[in-house]
Design a protein around this motif. Structure first.
Motif, short mmCIF file in Angstrom:
data_model
loop_
_atom_site.label_atom_id
_atom_site.label_comp_id
_atom_site.label_asym_id
_atom_site.label_seq_id
_atom_site.Cartn_x
_atom_site.Cartn_y
_atom_site.Cartn_z
N MET A 1 24.60 60.35 77.95
CA MET A 1 24.42 61.28 79.07
C MET A 1 23.31 62.28 78.71
N LYS A 2 22.40 62.50 79.65
CA LYS A 2 21.34 63.48 79.39
C LYS A 2 21.92 64.89 79.42
N LYS A 3 21.22 65.80 78.77
CA LYS A 3 21.67 67.18 78.67
C LYS A 3 21.87 67.78 80.06
N ILE A 4 23.00 68.46 80.25
CA ILE A 4 23.29 69.11 81.52
C ILE A 4 22.59 70.47 81.56
N GLN A 5 21.91 70.73 82.66
CA GLN A 5 21.23 72.01 82.84
C GLN A 5 21.69 72.66 84.15
N VAL B 1 19.75 74.29 86.14
CA VAL B 1 18.67 73.86 87.04
C VAL B 1 17.72 72.99 86.23
N ASP B 2 17.40 71.82 86.73
CA ASP B 2 16.53 70.89 85.99
C ASP B 2 15.17 70.80 86.67
N LEU B 3 14.32 71.79 86.40
CA LEU B 3 12.99 71.79 87.01
C LEU B 3 12.06 70.78 86.35
N LYS B 4 12.28 70.51 85.07
CA LYS B 4 11.46 69.51 84.38
C LYS B 4 11.67 68.13 84.99
N GLY B 5 12.93 67.79 85.22
CA GLY B 5 13.23 66.49 85.81
C GLY B 5 12.65 66.36 87.21
N GLN B 6 12.74 67.43 87.98
CA GLN B 6 12.18 67.41 89.33
C GLN B 6 10.67 67.25 89.29
N TYR B 7 10.03 68.00 88.38
CA TYR B 7 8.56 67.93 88.26
C TYR B 7 8.10 66.54 87.87
N ALA B 8 8.83 65.89 86.96
CA ALA B 8 8.43 64.56 86.50
C ALA B 8 8.32 63.58 87.67
N LYS B 9 9.16 63.74 88.67
CA LYS B 9 9.16 62.82 89.81
C LYS B 9 8.03 63.08 90.80
N ILE B 10 7.48 64.30 90.79
CA ILE B 10 6.42 64.63 91.76
C ILE B 10 5.13 65.05 91.06
N LYS B 11 5.05 64.77 89.77
CA LYS B 11 3.89 65.15 88.97
C LYS B 11 2.59 64.61 89.57
N SER C 1 29.99 79.52 89.25
CA SER C 1 29.04 78.55 89.81
C SER C 1 28.74 77.48 88.77
N LEU C 2 28.82 76.23 89.21
CA LEU C 2 28.57 75.08 88.34
C LEU C 2 27.13 74.59 88.52
N PRO C 3 26.64 73.78 87.60
CA PRO C 3 25.27 73.27 87.73
C PRO C 3 25.02 72.66 89.11
N MET C 4 23.89 73.02 89.70
CA MET C 4 23.53 72.51 91.02
C MET C 4 22.02 72.41 91.12
N HIS C 5 21.55 71.18 91.23
CA HIS C 5 20.12 70.95 91.41
C HIS C 5 19.90 69.51 91.87
N THR C 6 18.66 69.16 92.05
CA THR C 6 18.32 67.87 92.66
C THR C 6 18.46 66.70 91.70
N GLU C 7 18.58 66.96 90.41
CA GLU C 7 18.56 65.89 89.42
C GLU C 7 19.93 65.56 88.84
N LEU C 8 20.99 66.17 89.34
CA LEU C 8 22.33 65.87 88.84
C LEU C 8 22.67 64.40 89.09
N ASP C 9 23.28 63.75 88.09
CA ASP C 9 23.71 62.37 88.31
C ASP C 9 25.23 62.27 88.23
N ASP C 10 25.74 61.09 88.59
CA ASP C 10 27.19 60.90 88.67
C ASP C 10 27.87 61.15 87.34
N GLU C 11 27.26 60.70 86.25
CA GLU C 11 27.86 60.86 84.93
C GLU C 11 28.00 62.33 84.57
#
Length: 386
Positions: A1-5, A7-17, A359-369
């Motif tokens: 499992m990738k590190k839980i953040q 807010v995952d701005l790095k993950g979001q940026y990677a998709k729209i770089k 408040s729990l982690p909430m961002h666009t890159e959260l996955d099911d795991e």
């Protein structure tokens, strides 16, 4: 499992770089860093998205609120009603302009400003109401606008957490939050649903004259260079941030849908738990419905019942699950905003929420795991204590 953040701005940026980088490079090559073409392009595109006549970009969300109030011509001593349970920027600008903040309680389900509390707080000195679309949920705007019309008051939406949300009116029509009131503000802080890579903000209005006034205020009160027609400030969105925002704007609905999907998974995991109240849409909605988008989940916030919230925070941190407490101290108890006018009995909901929300982690890159790990960690702690 990738590190839980949180807010995952790095993950979001990677998709729209591949979209972001050329947009920034275009600004760099043009050297039009202030009020360049990218600012105007983004302004027009955001106007179209929101369905609002005027978007006036500025330097940050706090400036946006302040400039909105300046544009309305509010005077020292004028009373401005807003929610006690929100970030300090909302009341900060009221005080900075020497207006009189009037804090009122919030609804226990939506966490948004309580309309009945607004009614009780209105006096002959009241000039404006500032509803906050807290955590991404639209406030009860029909009731607030009706109340404002009845008492000849301005309404200023604080849309810093709610951009992209739809408000469904009583007649079934929909309007984007930020396009309902006399004037609205938003923040483009990086962690927002639509965030830049620095600071940024904007003011929205459908009023042509007000928009003209505000355009002067954001630029030192100038409409013509070195001609200062109104008292202004220096608050401009730079072209690099506008380029980032314009590149991300077409993805905003997708981002909000991803947040809603994560919220549904959270809600399903916590469903019917006696110690957990999950967030929902407006009070007329059942859970997170599929028929409207009144909640865009800038934050996913639980209200705990008979749970040691601070112990849960410590447990989550121990398990490398980030979380947040928004907000731990009511504004009426903050040193800067204490006032002898306030009675603790008028803030019963807020005084409970500050002790029970998480408040729990909430961002666009959260996955099911990740969601499964977060929810099981929360549930294991609560169930072990019951």
């Amino acid at each position: 499992m990738k590190k839980i953040q949180m807010v995952d701005l790095k993950g979001q940026y990677a998709k729209i770089k591949d979209i972001i980088d050329p947009s920034i490079e275009e600004v760099m090559n043009s050297a039009a860093f202030i009020n360049g073409p990218k600012v105007h392009e983004f302004q027009k595109n955001l106007e179209d998205y929101l369905g609002v006549k005027h978007v006036i970009p500025c330097a940050n969300g706090t400036d946006a609120l302040q400039i909105a109030m300046m544009g309305l011509g509010l005077k020292p001593g004028d009373e401005v009603i807003t929610a006690d349970f929100t970030f300090a920027a909302t009341v900060e600008v009221i005080a900075l302009l020497q207006l009189t903040p009037v804090l009122v309680d919030v609804d226990p389900i939506t966490f948004n400003i309580d309309v009945d509390a607004i009614k009780k707080a209105i006096t002959p000195n009241t000039k404006a109401i500032v509803p906050v679309h807290l955590f991404g949920l639209a406030a009860e705007m029909d009731a607030i606008m009706d109340l404002a019309k009845e008492h000849n008051l301005y309404v200023i939406e604080d849309n810093a957490q709610g951009i992209g949300a739809d408000y469904t009116h009583g007649d079934g029509s929909k309007t984007k939050t930020g396009a309902i009131s006399h004037v609205a503000s938003t923040s483009f802080f990086p962690s927002k649903n639509l965030g830049c890579y620095g600071d940024g903000g904007a003011i929205f209005t459908n009023d042509d004259d007000l928009a003209h006034t505000i355009r002067g205020i954001v630029n030192h009160g100038m409409y013509e260079r070195y001609h200062h027609d109104v008292v202004g400030v220096n608050s401009r969105l730079d072209s690099i941030q506008a380029a980032v925002l314009d590149a991300k704007l077409p993805h905003l609905d997708t981002y909000n849908n991803a947040r809603q999907s994560a919220a549904r998974q959270y809600n399903e995991a916590f469903k019917n738990h006696p110690n957990i109240t999950t967030p929902s849409g407006l009070t007329k909605c059942d859970g997170i419905c599929d028929t409207c988008d009144c909640h865009v989940f800038h934050q996913y916030t639980l209200n705990l019942v008979n749970v040691d919230r601070d112990a849960l925070v410590a447990h989550l941190q121990e398990k490398n699950v980030p979380c947040g407490v928004y907000y731990p101290i009511p504004l009426h108890r903050q040193k800067a905003y204490k006032d002898e006018r306030y009675n603790e009995d008028d803030f019963k909901v807020t005084n409970e929420l500050v002790k029970s929300v998480i408040s729990l982690p909430m961002h666009t890159e959260l996955d099911d795991e990740q969601i499964k790990f977060i929810t099981s960690t929360v549930l294991n702690f609560i169930n072990s204590k019951s």
